[in-house]
Design a protein around this motif. Structure first.
Motif, PDB file in Angstrom:
ATOM      1  N   MET A   1     -15.092 -21.464  -9.983  1.00 13.33           N
ATOM      2  CA  MET A   1     -15.795 -22.556 -10.673  1.00 13.33           C
ATOM      3  C   MET A   1     -15.258 -22.668 -12.109  1.00 13.33           C
ATOM      4  SD  MET A   1     -19.914 -22.914 -11.327  1.00 13.33           S
ATOM      5  CE  MET A   1     -20.441 -22.828  -9.633  1.00 13.33           C
ATOM      6  N   ASP A   2     -14.997 -23.920 -12.554  1.00  9.41           N
ATOM      7  CA  ASP A   2     -14.504 -24.110 -13.930  1.00  9.41           C
ATOM      8  C   ASP A   2     -15.611 -23.789 -14.929  1.00  9.41           C
ATOM      9  OD1 ASP A   2     -12.311 -25.384 -12.700  1.00  9.41           O
ATOM     10  OD2 ASP A   2     -13.369 -27.320 -12.733  1.00  9.41           O
ATOM     11  N   SER A   3     -15.207 -23.377 -16.122  1.00  8.27           N
ATOM     12  CA  SER A   3     -16.237 -23.226 -17.154  1.00  8.27           C
ATOM     13  C   SER A   3     -16.710 -24.630 -17.545  1.00  8.27           C
ATOM     14  CB  SER A   3     -15.680 -22.466 -18.359  1.00  8.27           C
ATOM     15  OG  SER A   3     -14.706 -23.240 -19.019  1.00  8.27           O
ATOM     16  N   HIS A   4     -17.936 -24.708 -18.004  1.00 10.46           N
ATOM     17  CA  HIS A   4     -18.533 -26.036 -18.226  1.00 10.46           C
ATOM     18  C   HIS A   4     -19.764 -25.918 -19.125  1.00 10.46           C
ATOM     19  CE1 HIS A   4     -20.575 -24.182 -14.755  1.00 10.46           C
ATOM     20  NE2 HIS A   4     -21.648 -24.556 -15.440  1.00 10.46           N
ATOM     21  N   THR A   5     -20.281 -27.096 -19.518  1.00 11.85           N
ATOM     22  CA  THR A   5     -21.578 -27.153 -20.200  1.00 11.85           C
ATOM     23  C   THR A   5     -22.514 -28.001 -19.351  1.00 11.85           C
ATOM     24  OG1 THR A   5     -20.469 -27.102 -22.341  1.00 11.85           O
ATOM     25  CG2 THR A   5     -22.756 -27.865 -22.332  1.00 11.85           C
TER      26      THR A   5
END
Ligand code: NDP
Ligand SMILES: O=C1O[C@H](COP(=O)(O)O)[C@@H](O)[C@H](O)[C@H]1O
Length: 506
Positions: free
Chosen positions: A1-5
């Motif tokens: 999973m990509d890092s995200h906000t």
């Protein structure tokens, strides 16, 4: 999973408290989230970060299926949360939000991937989407996604208008429309059921299936939602979305293997189901639709008021609290198999299930079925428990030569304890749209339902009163009786099923 906000509009609201924070916490504990985690909550309330964190913690203590016991894990989770006061209509507040997002991205070393979760009333969807675009809240360097809650429109026309407006700021592939019934573990396991049991897959058509019954009955009444519910009724609140989504999921013939790249195929198959549904006409709607409203009665031993005596409901209200329908899918797989759907409030029990009733010929596996009247059933139970059960005839020892129904619970049906919102939030963060409602499905659902709304508007479908605590109006039973069927697990059938449980094998 990509890092995200994760940017949460409506962070001070009921849904966030009851569903979203507990789901995020469980995903965090299960190590299903990208780390470091960053959640920015928004609302008009003048909360500090500390007040926000306290509210999140309180919601976990009250609503999480796993109360936070490990203090270190809890603090690590809460550390991800920041709050920003924002009024949806104020442009300057979005600029402030952008600064906070960027600040946290820099601080935590996150990629500029942003998921905007709109846990606010639908009247705000359009404004928020436009403000996100106008204020550059989506970054060219990363992805942006929009998660929206129901209701998606009030009718066909308003749903189309809303979709057009959202499409200006977000592509279809960036919009994740939550229908929490698609997050229910049993629904998500239908594919596994077919893959693991080619025998069941082979039964899945009009050659073997006599009828399919989809029930979502609730014991609760209108609760504190009179203002909302009296304008939507069961047809918009449950039928247009959750019930038709269940119909699509049970009727599609899934491809042999669904990978992330093939999710479009799932949507394509669902769309085909909706396109093959025999259309309704408002003048003939009454033949296949039962419209009900609860009157006073007793639910699980407690006397309760009728709908029109509920606080906030006008005594003349003709709003529907129950709907049953007979639907027909006109394709080569399902021609001739009636699909019955019903949902209602203040019914006998809380139960969400799909029952697939097989034809007697198919049930002749054990040859001499004559002595047992019970047909073979596949029961997909979503609530109150979860499970997939096959009920079929087995020989009795005494008297020898007779057959009686036995039930086998299939391993695919066993829950892993994950709740709908955990599955859905995880999927949205992964960018997997399989279990979200595609616009085409939403539009086709509204198209199918619109003649019912028109017929209700003109009072062309009689409103049948049913006693609270019952299984709905008698007309709903008659709908099946006309075809020689009955609802499974109601009244006498329910008692029959209790007896059956004693014979359960697994
Ligand atoms: N609650 C539930 O179980 C379910 C809810 N939904 C849907 O989820 C959405 C949210 O529902 P729910 O949480 O119950 O609603 P609530 O009324 O509890 O919360 C609404 C939220 O919206 C915020 N809000 C309202 N107006 C503004 C504004 N002008 N500017 C900024 N924020 C605003 C409120 O924040 P503040 O008051 O701080 O401004 C609050 O956080 C709705 O679309 C609902 O239909 C769907 C399924 C189930
Ligand atoms: O979306 C809704 O669903 C609930 C029922 O959900 P369930 O998961 O408990 O079956 C219903 O009570 C509510 O009216 C409706 O808005």
């Amino acid at each position: 999973m990509d890092s995200h906000t994760l940017v949460l509009f409506g962070a001070t609201g009921d849904l966030a408290k009851r569903k979203i924070y507990p789901a995020l916490f469980n995903l965090f504990i299960d190590r299903k989230l990208a780390l470091p985690l960053s959640v920015i909550g928004l609302g008009r309330r003048e909360w500090s970060d500390e007040t926000f964190k306290k509210n999140v913690e309180q919601s976990l203590r009250e609503f999480s299926r796993r109360a936070p016991q490990d203090e270190e894990a809890l603090q690590a989770f809460l550390e991800a949360f920041r709050y920003c006061t924002l009024d949806i209509g104020k442009k300057e507040d979005y600029q402030k939000l952008l600064k906070l997002i960027e600040h946290r991205e820099g601080e935590l070393g996150l990629e500029p991937n942003r998921l905007f979760y709109l846990s606010v009333g639908p009247e705000y969807f359009e404004t928020i989407a436009a403000q996100i675009q106008d204020n550059g809240l989506g970054s060219d360097e990363g992805w942006k996604r929009l998660v929206i809650e129901k209701p998606f429109g009030h009718d066909l026309k308003s749903a189309r208008v809303l979709n057009e407006k959202l499409s200006v700021a977000f592509a279809e592939s960036e919009i994740f429309r939550i229908d929490h019934y698609l997050g229910k573990p049993v629904v998500q396991k239908l594919e596994a059921l077919h893959q693991a049991n080619p025998e069941i897959k082979a039964l899945w058509s009009n050659r073997k299936v006599a009828n399919v019954q989809i029930t979502a009955s609730e014991t609760v009444g209108v609760e504190e939602r009179a203002g909302y519910y009296d304008h939507v009724g069961a047809v918009r609140d449950m039928f247009q979305n959750h019930m038709l989504q269940l119909l699509m999921m049970v009727a599609i013939h899934l491809p042999d293997k669904v990978s992330a790249d093939e999710v479009n195929e799932v949507h394509l198959h669902k769309k085909r189901v909706m396109k093959s549904l025999e259309p309704l006409h408002k003048h003939s709607a009454a033949a296949g639709i039962i419209r009900g409203q609860y009157k006073e009665g007793s639910v699980q031993g407690k006397p309760v008021a009728g709908y029109t005596s509920e606080p906030g409901i006008t005594p003349e209200s003709m709003n529907d609290t129950f709907i049953a329908a007979r639907l027909q899918i006109n394709d080569s797989d399902w021609e001739g198999v009636p699909f019955y759907i019903r949902t209602g409030k203040r019914m006998m029990d809380k139960s969400t299930r799909i029952v697939v009733e097989f034809k007697e010929e198919a049930a002749q596996l054990a040859a001499t079925a004559e002595k047992s009247k019970a047909p073979n059933l596949l029961v997909l139970e979503m609530s109150p428990g979860e499970g997939i059960t096959l009920q079929f005839k087995g020989p009795t020892f005494e008297p020898a030569g007779e057959f009686s129904p036995i039930q086998v619970e299939l391993p695919e049906g066993r829950g892993d304890g994950r709740e709908a919102y955990e599955n859905l939030i995880h999927d949205a963060l992964q960018g997997d749209p399989t279990f979200f409602a595609h616009w085409d499905e939403v539009e086709l659902s509204w198209e199918w339902v619109q003649p019912i709304l028109d017929a209700y508007e003109e009072n062309m479908v009689p409103l049948q009163l049913y006693a609270a605590g019952s299984c709905g109006p008698a007309e709903s039973d008659a709908l099946l009786a006309k075809d020689g069927f009955h609802w499974w697990f109601d009244d006498s059938a329910k008692q029959e099923s209790t007896t059956l449980k004693e014979k359960t094998l697994v």
